[in-house]
Scaffold this active site. Structure first.
Site, mmCIF file in Angstrom:
data_model
loop_
_atom_site.group_PDB
_atom_site.id
_atom_site.type_symbol
_atom_site.label_atom_id
_atom_site.label_comp_id
_atom_site.label_asym_id
_atom_site.label_seq_id
_atom_site.Cartn_x
_atom_site.Cartn_y
_atom_site.Cartn_z
ATOM 1 N N HIS A 82 -6.412 -7.274 -0.346
ATOM 2 C CA HIS A 82 -6.570 -5.849 -0.646
ATOM 3 C C HIS A 82 -5.695 -5.464 -1.835
ATOM 4 C CE1 HIS A 82 -7.345 -6.335 3.742
ATOM 5 N NE2 HIS A 82 -8.359 -5.543 3.470
ATOM 6 N N ASP A 90 -2.762 -10.530 -2.436
ATOM 7 C CA ASP A 90 -3.332 -10.057 -1.186
ATOM 8 C C ASP A 90 -4.821 -9.775 -1.384
ATOM 9 O OD1 ASP A 90 -2.067 -8.610 1.542
ATOM 10 O OD2 ASP A 90 -3.977 -7.755 0.902
ATOM 11 N N ASP A 93 -4.479 -12.922 3.426
ATOM 12 C CA ASP A 93 -5.725 -12.504 4.055
ATOM 13 C C ASP A 93 -6.974 -12.856 3.245
ATOM 14 O OD1 ASP A 93 -4.719 -10.689 2.248
ATOM 15 O OD2 ASP A 93 -4.965 -8.932 3.518
ATOM 16 N N HIS A 130 0.816 -1.219 0.000
ATOM 17 C CA HIS A 130 0.000 0.000 0.000
ATOM 18 C C HIS A 130 0.850 1.270 0.000
ATOM 19 C CE1 HIS A 130 -3.684 -2.214 0.444
ATOM 20 N NE2 HIS A 130 -3.343 -2.712 1.617
#
Length: 342
Positions: free
Chosen positions: A198, A196, A285, A160
């Site tokens: 996200h 991931d 995740d 991120h």
């Protein structure tokens, strides 16, 4: 497969985060790395080595020097302002606010260099983030030295983090730093596959106008999931990088069967691109018990992920990203590595 890990990464130990409108116990905590390391050793994945020391230049090749300096000097400036607990930003220079002014106060700087309010900074954040980047760099160097695969046990994660901002628990973009290092050391084509839950907004933005780094991401639909403002299917790159970014946003509740169609499409892009090295931003995740995610992977599915990636026959660097179901994190991570290794 060798694993690279530094104990310095454990120094960043946030107690709380802002989530759902309240302070909650932090989920990006040192035990994430400790559980993964324990599983790597118990299951005999391979040697565990410490990272090499690197100058700051490889980080500056990806992140603005003034941003790196901010992280390095943050704690002394924070305490000079009379603060002693971990810090959260609370104001941002968005839309009609000016972004071209120099700010002196630490609260303004926190907003200048952040993308969210849920990523605390503490006394040892810079030390841990620097060690995390050096972990990825050392693993990349293993591939340059002839290894066919390596695992960078990075923590805090990185995907991120952008050119001049932190967020999503990320400070330096470890996968991007490794990719640029490989480019700077003679490799021509790098692919980053982000699995991931996200979207890796920072990684995408860093390479969005470049054809030498292919970015592929399979993730939860940003219409309903963090980071919300990037990761849509119509984002495919710009200028020279047009066509070298691909996103597969998937609905909440996606399980392995629902995921594999996107994974197969990503693998076809990889076969066409023919990268010299593939970097896997290995977020874990998507797991059904992850406390902040909404996919439905089971632990055995991670074997299948590793097996599918191995079929590509590309030298591969695994870089740990998210994953917050701590009790299962080591199992799920090593399942990928064992699936890849056969």
């Amino acid at each position: 497969m060798k694993t690279v890990f530094s104990d310095l990464q454990l120094a960043h130990a946030p107690a709380q985060e802002i989530s759902d409108g309240e302070l909650k116990p932090a989920v990006e905590i040192p035990s994430r790395a400790e559980f993964v390391l324990k599983s790597v050793k118990e299951r005999g994945v391979g040697d565990v080595i410490a990272p090499d020391d690197f100058p700051v230049r490889p980080i500056h090749r990806v992140h603005a020097p003034h941003y790196v300096s901010f992280l390095e000097s943050f704690w002394s400036r924070w305490t000079d302002a009379g603060r002693s607990k971990e810090a959260f930003p609370f104001v941002w220079p968005i839309r009609s606010l000016r972004q071209d002014v120099e700010i002196d106060h630490i609260d303004g700087l926190l907003g200048r260099y952040s993308m969210d309010a849920g990523t605390p900074l503490g006394e040892h954040t810079f030390k841990a983030a620097r060690a995390s980047a050096e972990t990825a760099l050392t693993a990349a160097k293993l591939l340059l030295d002839g290894e066919s695969s390596a695992f960078a046990l990075c923590r805090p994660p990185g995907h991120h983090a952008g050119f001049d901002f932190f967020g999503g628990y990320c400070f330096f973009n470890n996968a991007a730093v490794a990719a640029q290092y490989l480019r700077d050391n003679g490799l021509n084509r790098i692919a980053i596959l982000d699995v991931d839950y996200h979207h890796g907004n920072g990684t995408q933005a860093l390479f969005y106008d470049r054809p030498d780094v292919l970015f592929l991401s399979i993730h939860a639909d940003p219409k309903i999931e963090y980071p919300y403002f990037l990761g849509f299917a119509d984002e495919t790159g710009e200028h020279a990088g047009t066509g070298f970014t691909r996103n597969w946003p998937l609905p909440l509740g996606t399980d392995w069967d629902g995921y594999t169609g996107a994974l197969e499409e990503a693998c076809r892009w990889l076969l066409v691109y023919k990268p010299d090295v593939m970097i896997v931003s290995l977020g874990l995740d998507c797991f059904e018990e992850d406390p902040i995610s909404g996919f439905r992977f089971k632990s055995d599915d991670y074997f299948l992920l590793g097996q599918r990636l191995a079929k590509l026959g590309v030298p591969t660097l695994f870089v740990l990203e998210g994953g917050y179901a701590i009790d299962a994190l080591g199992t799920n991570c090593v399942n990928v590595l064992e699936g890849y290794a056969g």
